[in-house]
Motif scaffolding. Structure first.
Motif: not given
Length: 252
Positions: A149-153, A180-185, A214-225
């Motif tokens: 399979f391709s990555g998109g498949e 790629d952008i089409d598979a992402l969509r 995929i529009v998130p409600d909340v965004v978090h930054v994870l750094a050093a665990g």
């Protein structure tokens, strides 16, 4: 709001090396949370610990899933309770047709929950309907799982699994990797169809581009665990512009 996933002070290590350092996260029903961060921050480790992948030792904290102790459950029990992990690199299983795999996975979960197993024609009908929505060629269902399979498949196939199993919590580990952008969509469209008031999602990604789809409600930054910053979708745009360096120094 009703909490679906509640993580408090989670610490985890692998081969004696601590990766998660007191991570806190609450995901309510109906919410999509994006987790972003540099390589080595612990993003994939979090997804593996939630799914129960062997080799990770929990050294502190707790995880409640729908009010139950997730860490006390075996991996198949977690899946039956409604936890789904979409891998960054989906596994290939030569000799096992994709449709056979999907039917086995669905009925194994139903059996674990004490539900009646579905007949092969019923599963086939449901899978074909979902495959059509995701633009999956019916011939792909006859091929060995992910082989050639391709990555998109591969990612589309995982989105199909997710739609079929109807989990309560979807954890997407860098699902945009290699697309790629089409598979992402197409993949993003499949994920968006699964948004529901009783379902939560955790979208793990390096790049802001996935969050255009995929529009998130909340965004978090994870750094050093651990999570070092939380904000709205505009935080993802800020990260795209400024990078993670400031958060790595904050976490150190």
């Amino acid at each position: 709001m009703t909490s679906l996933l509640d993580i408090r002070g989670l610490k985890a290590e692998i081969d004696g090396r601590q990766i998660l350092n007191g991570l806190d996260l609450t995901v309510n029903k109906g919410e999509i949370h994006a987790i972003m961060g540099p390589n080595g921050a612990g993003k994939s480790t979090l997804s593996y610990v939630l799914s129960g992948k062997p080799g990770y030792e929990i050294t502190g904290g707790e995880v409640r899933f729908n009010g139950e102790d997730l860490l006390a459950m075996a991996p198949d029990e977690r899946a039956a309770k409604g936890l789904f992990l979409a891998f960054q690199y989906p596994l290939e299983i030569p000799g096992v047709a994709t449709l056979t795999f999907l039917r086995t996975a669905l009925n194994a979960q139903r059996k674990k929950r004490g539900e009646e197993e579905l007949s092969s024609p019923d599963v086939l009908k449901r899978v074909r309907e979902l495959a059509k929505q995701l633009g999956i060629d019916p011939d792909m269902l006859k091929r060995p799982l992910n082989v050639g399979f391709s990555g998109g498949e591969k990612k589309r196939n995982e989105t199909l699994q997710m739609a079929l199993l109807e989990p309560r919590l979807c954890v997407l580990d860098e699902t945009d990797s290699g697309l790629d952008i089409d598979a992402l969509r197409i993949v993003a469209d499949g994920v968006n169809r699964l948004r529901a008031s009783d379902r939560g999602m955790i979208v793990i990604t390096h790049y802001q581009r996935l969050l255009d789809y995929i529009v998130p409600d909340v965004v978090h930054v994870l750094a050093a665990g651990r999570i070092v910053k939380t904000g709205g979708k505009e935080l993802a745009l800020e990260l795209e512009a400024t990078g993670y360096a400031q958060y790595q120094s904050e976490a150190a």
